[in-house]
Design a protein around this motif. Structure first.
Motif: not given
Length: 223
Positions: A81-82, A104-105, A107, A143-144
């Motif tokens: 996941d992002s 996950c990352s 942001t 990107q997510y």
């Protein structure tokens, strides 16, 4: 719960009003202490928006940790996941997920420069977190896989943002919309949006978290 709370008789009770105010001060105190353990600084203070009239952006108000416990209690992440918090403010959501060992990352994007810089000042200690200073309408959300909104937009701007996602996304995403009572119903009649969960949050640990019940909804969008 929500129907009862909105009754005038409940709010006309001065002891209830005093207890709600006291409860909120207590929760802010505990939130600030947890902030300092995670971030080394407090994220409690509300920061008004400079862009409400021109861009439909709301102010920066940090979500209560106990409310986030409810929102994310059954929400699962994996390493593929992002996550992005749109209008992340000082970064309370990112701090919370970091403390929960989210795999996950993470942001956050924030429009107001000094608020972004405040978030960046503590988040740089966590390689998992990336911050963007910029306009939410200029990002590529492909990107997510998970998008979080804590009412960063006024209603008309949220409608435009939903259209922006629909016009640009090419894969399935999950959207968590917190404080969505003003505009969340807009997605109920939109093609490709599927409601996964909806709940109200008002109390926790015997305390009132907000002056009135607040709602969140988890959506899945599949283009």
């Amino acid at each position: 719960m929500a129907k009862f709370i909105y009754k005038r008789k409940f709010y006309n009770n001065r002891f209830i009003r005093k207890y709600i105010s006291l409860s909120m001060r207590v929760t802010h105190f505990f939130d600030g202490r947890k902030d300092k353990r995670i971030c080394g600084c407090s994220l409690v203070k509300y920061v008004p928006s400079l862009y409400r009239e021109t861009m439909g952006a709301t102010g920066s108000e940090s979500s209560c940790y106990w409310a986030l416990d409810t929102i994310f209690k059954d929400f699962s992440f994996d390493k593929s996941d992002s996550f992005i918090d749109v209008g992340c403010g000082k970064g309370r959501i990112l701090a919370y997920l970091t403390s929960r060992k989210c795999p996950c990352s993470l942001t956050g994007i924030e429009l107001k420069k000094d608020v972004y810089e405040y978030a960046e000042s503590w988040a740089k200690a966590y390689p998992q977190i990336s911050l963007i200073h910029g306009n939410a309408f200029e990002q590529d959300y492909n990107q997510y896989t998970v998008i979080f909104l804590a009412r960063p937009f006024e209603t008309d701007t949220f409608h435009r943002f939903a259209g922006y996602l629909e016009n640009t996304l090419t894969h399935k995403i999950r959207l968590i919309y917190w404080w969505d009572t003003q505009s969340g119903s807009y997605l109920e009649n939109r093609a490709s949006w599927n409601m996964l969960k909806r709940e109200w949050i008002f109390t926790s640990h015997g305390l009132f978290l907000y002056r009135c019940p607040q709602r969140y909804t988890i959506w899945e969008y599949d283009p």
